[in-house]
Motif scaffolding. Structure first.
Motif, PDB file in Angstrom:
ATOM      1  N   HIS A  92       3.069   1.712  -1.336  1.00 47.02           N
ATOM      2  CA  HIS A  92       4.515   1.567  -1.242  1.00 47.02           C
ATOM      3  C   HIS A  92       5.004   0.221  -1.764  1.00 47.02           C
ATOM      4  O   HIS A  92       4.362  -0.820  -1.559  1.00 47.02           O
ATOM      5  CB  HIS A  92       4.970   1.746   0.208  1.00 47.02           C
ATOM      6  N   LEU A  93       6.157   0.242  -2.402  1.00 39.75           N
ATOM      7  CA  LEU A  93       6.803  -0.963  -2.886  1.00 39.75           C
ATOM      8  C   LEU A  93       7.083  -1.891  -1.712  1.00 39.75           C
ATOM      9  O   LEU A  93       7.585  -1.468  -0.674  1.00 39.75           O
ATOM     10  CB  LEU A  93       8.121  -0.600  -3.581  1.00 39.75           C
ATOM     11  N   GLY A  94       6.745  -3.160  -1.887  1.00 41.73           N
ATOM     12  CA  GLY A  94       6.917  -4.097  -0.783  1.00 41.73           C
ATOM     13  C   GLY A  94       5.746  -4.099   0.169  1.00 41.73           C
ATOM     14  O   GLY A  94       5.672  -4.935   1.064  1.00 41.73           O
ATOM     15  N   GLY A  95       4.842  -3.128  -0.017  1.00 41.67           N
ATOM     16  CA  GLY A  95       3.632  -3.110   0.800  1.00 41.67           C
ATOM     17  C   GLY A  95       3.784  -2.515   2.179  1.00 41.67           C
ATOM     18  O   GLY A  95       2.880  -2.632   3.004  1.00 41.67           O
ATOM     19  N   PHE A  96       4.924  -1.842   2.455  1.00 37.79           N
ATOM     20  CA  PHE A  96       5.018  -1.206   3.771  1.00 37.79           C
ATOM     21  C   PHE A  96       5.691   0.154   3.661  1.00 37.79           C
ATOM     22  O   PHE A  96       6.569   0.346   2.820  1.00 37.79           O
ATOM     23  CB  PHE A  96       5.723  -2.111   4.787  1.00 37.79           C
ATOM     24  N   PRO A  97       5.240   1.137   4.489  1.00 35.01           N
ATOM     25  CA  PRO A  97       4.163   0.918   5.446  1.00 35.01           C
ATOM     26  C   PRO A  97       2.872   0.521   4.733  1.00 35.01           C
ATOM     27  O   PRO A  97       2.673   0.874   3.573  1.00 35.01           O
ATOM     28  CB  PRO A  97       4.012   2.279   6.145  1.00 35.01           C
ATOM     29  N   SER A  98       2.039  -0.221   5.421  1.00 34.70           N
ATOM     30  CA  SER A  98       0.797  -0.695   4.811  1.00 34.70           C
ATOM     31  C   SER A  98      -0.055   0.492   4.380  1.00 34.70           C
ATOM     32  O   SER A  98       0.011   1.582   4.958  1.00 34.70           O
ATOM     33  CB  SER A  98       0.011  -1.556   5.807  1.00 34.70           C
TER      34      SER A  98
END
Length: 328
Positions: A92-98
């Motif tokens: 996911h973009l932004g890294g979350f959910p991880s």
């Protein structure tokens, strides 16, 4: 009684699509980019790599590798009480959910186990091993699933032959469990942010759009020089911490970035290439996945045996580097 952590299972997974240098060179030629099998092999030692299909994410590769590691460990998903995923290409973009939380869901781990990602690029797996080892020795966790998973093909500029020929996709996993016998003997981690510009993806997100470049950038010569220097030093730091010498290492499993870096590291440690696990020729550079991928290959083909000492080490963008000395 002393509490230690030990690797009890390994697993790996490569997407089915294998691309040889000859095939890649033909594809690049259509874009006006000139390269060849000889050019790629002579500079990196890479002959082929694997690419994930467009709908396949890092978590999908991670889940397949994790299942194989769990099978070897004779554990069920709900026996895992911590999931750590090392990745620079999260779902996911932004890294979350991880991606770790996504892997937890896809594996059916429903016991409320903690889950998080580690971002140290190609050093990520070594960082994750060190973190998990500390948690287990502190009594916080018993069975930790550690995964390195990447789809680097998504961030490659296929008009830049100096980078696009080097990287591939894949995942590797280990289960690290509490033990009464020493397993992880020593780890050492480092970073130097002043070198962050030599290996990076310089773009950022602003207003829902990419500001700058979303492609990987690498100053190959600068990375090479720094990598050979720090890998030797961090390996010796880990050996010193374990009160061991390089002659006691049965296998060296380095980050599979470039055969010349790997050869340089072995030479500085006074080790024969016969003691080094090499998969870069067939996998390319799979970043955080490269060490656990190589480890699993050597465990499953019988080279790495129980009781042997294995040195794992890597360098990555940031600039990060680290080593983990383990007894299998």
């Amino acid at each position: 009684m002393s509490r230690y952590s030990k690797i009890v299972g390994t697993g790996s997974y490569l997407p089915p699509k294998r691309v040889t240098n000859i095939e890649l060179a033909a594809q690049l030629a259509e874009k006006g980019v000139e390269t060849s099998d000889e050019w790629i092999v002579s500079r990196s030692g890479i002959s082929a790599r694997h690419y994930a299909e467009p709908a396949v994410q890092s978590s999908d590769l991670a889940v397949e590798a994790s299942r194989r590691a769990l099978d070897m460990a004779a554990l069920k998903p709900n026996d895992i009480d911590l999931v750590i995923v090392a990745t620079s290409t999260p779902d996911h973009l932004g890294g979350f959910p991880s991606t770790a939380c996504v892997v937890q869901r896809k594996l059916g781990i429903s016991n409320g186990a903690a889950a998080f990602d580690v971002q140290a690029v190609c050093s990520g797996f070594v960082y994750a091993i060190s973190i998990a080892d500390s948690f287990i020795k502190a009594g916080a966790h018993k069975n930790v699933l550690i995964v390195g998973a990447e789809v680097f093909s998504r961030i490659l500029n296929f008009e830049d032959r100096t980078t696009c020929v080097l990287f591939g996709d894949g995942a590797g996993a280990v289960v690290l469990s509490a033990s009464t016998e020493p397993g992880v003997l020593a780890t050492r981690l480092h970073a130097d942010g002043s070198h962050g510009n030599i290996l990076c993806v310089p773009g950022s997100i602003s207003g829902g759009a990419v500001d700058g470049s979303a492609f990987l950038y690498m100053d190959g010569q600068a990375v090479f020089k720094l990598a050979v220097s720090v890998l030797e030093k961090v390996a010796k730091e880990a050996l010193d911490a374990a009160d061991m010498s390089a002659s006691q290492i049965d296998w060296l499993v380095p980050h599979q970035a470039n055969i010349r870096i790997m050869q340089g590291t072995a030479k500085k440690l006074g080790m024969s290439m016969d003691k080094m696990v090499v998969t870069v020729d067939q996998h390319g550079n799979t970043s955080a996945a490269s060490i656990p991928l190589a480890l699993d290959v050597a465990v499953r083909d019988g080279r790495i045996k129980p009781g042997q000492n294995v040195m794992m080490e890597g360098v990555g963008g940031g600039f990060t580097w680290g080593a983990a000395l383990v007894r299998m």
